[in-house]
Structures are given as structure tokens and as C-alpha cells.
Design a protein around this motif. Structure first.
Motif, PDB file in Angstrom:
ATOM      1  N   ALA A 153       0.837  -1.207   0.000  1.00 58.32           N
ATOM      2  CA  ALA A 153       0.000   0.000   0.000  1.00 58.32           C
ATOM      3  C   ALA A 153       0.870   1.255   0.000  1.00 58.32           C
ATOM      4  O   ALA A 153       0.596   2.215  -0.734  1.00 58.32           O
ATOM      5  N   GLY A 198       0.195   5.960   2.482  1.00 55.31           N
ATOM      6  CA  GLY A 198      -0.248   5.360   1.238  1.00 55.31           C
ATOM      7  C   GLY A 198      -1.417   6.114   0.622  1.00 55.31           C
ATOM      8  O   GLY A 198      -1.746   7.221   1.044  1.00 55.31           O
ATOM      9  N   PHE A 208      -6.587   1.123  -0.871  1.00 55.95           N
ATOM     10  CA  PHE A 208      -5.788   0.124  -1.572  1.00 55.95           C
ATOM     11  C   PHE A 208      -6.322  -1.233  -1.142  1.00 55.95           C
ATOM     12  O   PHE A 208      -6.455  -1.499   0.055  1.00 55.95           O
ATOM     13  N   GLU A 209      -6.619  -2.082  -2.113  1.00 58.22           N
ATOM     14  CA  GLU A 209      -7.147  -3.410  -1.810  1.00 58.22           C
ATOM     15  C   GLU A 209      -6.341  -4.458  -2.556  1.00 58.22           C
ATOM     16  O   GLU A 209      -6.030  -4.288  -3.730  1.00 58.22           O
ATOM     17  N   THR A 240      -7.841  -4.626   3.023  1.00 56.51           N
ATOM     18  CA  THR A 240      -8.136  -3.262   2.594  1.00 56.51           C
ATOM     19  C   THR A 240      -7.341  -2.282   3.446  1.00 56.51           C
ATOM     20  O   THR A 240      -7.372  -2.352   4.674  1.00 56.51           O
ATOM     21  N   TYR A 241      -6.638  -1.390   2.770  1.00 54.00           N
ATOM     22  CA  TYR A 241      -5.900  -0.303   3.416  1.00 54.00           C
ATOM     23  C   TYR A 241      -6.688   0.976   3.182  1.00 54.00           C
ATOM     24  O   TYR A 241      -7.089   1.259   2.055  1.00 54.00           O
ATOM     25  N   GLU A 282      -4.385   5.670   9.275  1.00 56.53           N
ATOM     26  CA  GLU A 282      -4.437   4.599   8.292  1.00 56.53           C
ATOM     27  C   GLU A 282      -4.844   3.318   8.994  1.00 56.53           C
ATOM     28  O   GLU A 282      -4.471   3.100  10.155  1.00 56.53           O
ATOM     29  N   ILE A 320      -5.794  -1.082   8.329  1.00 53.34           N
ATOM     30  CA  ILE A 320      -5.827  -2.277   7.481  1.00 53.34           C
ATOM     31  C   ILE A 320      -6.874  -3.197   8.090  1.00 53.34           C
ATOM     32  O   ILE A 320      -6.858  -3.445   9.302  1.00 53.34           O
TER      33      ILE A 320
END
Length: 160
Positions: free
Chosen positions: A101, A113, A117-118, A123-124, A139, A141
Motif C-alpha cells: 500500500a 499510502g 488500496f485493496e 483493505t488499506y 491509516e 488495514i
């Protein structure tokens, strides 16, 4: 964005990709300034980047950027995997995903990041407010089922 800020943002993206995000501990300097820390560095004159942190499951650190040997920008951060996640393999999987990420960092928001983002069932998310001059964010995750695995808080900006 001024020319200096644009240059700083572009340098941050390069530095982060060439240290933890891209190289993990391979970017660690042999003798860190602070005993027991991990220290990562990248230079591209007139800029120099340094990231010093302690811990793994839960960690605390600070990044600095110098321009012509004067620190002009800094970001502090703390966070990590949830306390009940203790097995090394799960921690390594979370941090491997995190580095993926972080490689997707963008010059428009060069802190951590991307906003989303996956990959690989994880998933981030990066919720950030502010601009390069002064910002803060969180952030996380999580698994695809929504279970939170990791959380980090960060803040920073230009020094004056």
C-alpha cells in the motif's frame, strides 16, 4: 504549490519508495543514531530523508526531511497491529501488505499510502486532512470481512 513544496513532495515519494515501502529492513542503516531503533535514510541533494522508529507489533517513529542540511519537514507516527495479533506470520503478512500500500504513495498526498488500496483479501484506508505544510491522518488495514488488523495515526508538516 510552490516549486520547493513540489520538490519536497516528489522527494518524499522517492524516499519512501526507496526505504521501508520498497526495501523493508534492507534499507536500515548499520549503526542507528538511537540504540535499539531502526533507521532508514535516503539522499537526493539538496534533500535528505531519515526515518527512525522503535518496535514492530506496535511502533513509534519520526520522519524528517532536510534541505541543505536544515530540517524543514517532519512527521511523527505511532500504531501497529491489534494487540491480540501476536503470531509472527500474521504480523509479517500485515506488514507485507502495508508496504504494498505504501508503494502506491502519491505526490498529491505524500504522507503514507493512497486513500484506498485493496489486495489479497485486505483493505488499506488512509483518512488524511490538511496539506504538506500541516496534516494529520489515520491509516487502517482490515480484512475483507471488516475485521480491523492494524491502525496508525500520524501528523506533521513544515517546520518554521
Amino acid at each position: 504549490m510552490s516549486l520547493i513544496l513540489h520538490g519536497l513532495a516528489a522527494f518524499l515519494v522517492e524516499a519512501k519508495r526507496r526505504t521501508y515501502a520498497g526495501l523493508d529492513d534492507e534499507a536500515t542503516v548499520a549503526t542507528p543514531l538511537l540504540a535499539g531503533s531502526k533507521q532508514l535514510e535516503h539522499r537526493a541533494p539538496p534533500f535528505a530523508y531519515r526515518d527512525i522508529y522503535f518496535g514492530m507489533g506496535f511502533f513509534v517513529g519520526q520522519e524528517t526531511v532536510s534541505r541543505n542540511d536544515q530540517v524543514i519537514w517532519s512527521m511523527s507516527y505511532s500504531g501497529g497491529a491489534r494487540a491480540e495479533i501476536t503470531d509472527r506470520q500474521t504480523l509479517l503478512e500485515i506488514y507485507k501488505f502495508l508496504r504494498q500500500a505504501l508503494l502506491a504513495i502519491d505526490v498529491a498526498e505524500p504522507y503514507r499510502g493512497p486513500r484506498l488500496f485493496e489486495q489479497a483479501g485486505m483493505t488499506y484506508r488512509n483518512d488524511v486532512e490538511g496539506a504538506l505544510e500541516r496534516f494529520h491522518g489515520v491509516e487502517t488495514i482490515s480484512r475483507r470481512d471488516g475485521a480491523l488488523l492494524y491502525e496508525l495515526r500520524y501528523s506533521g508538516g513544515l517546520l518554521r
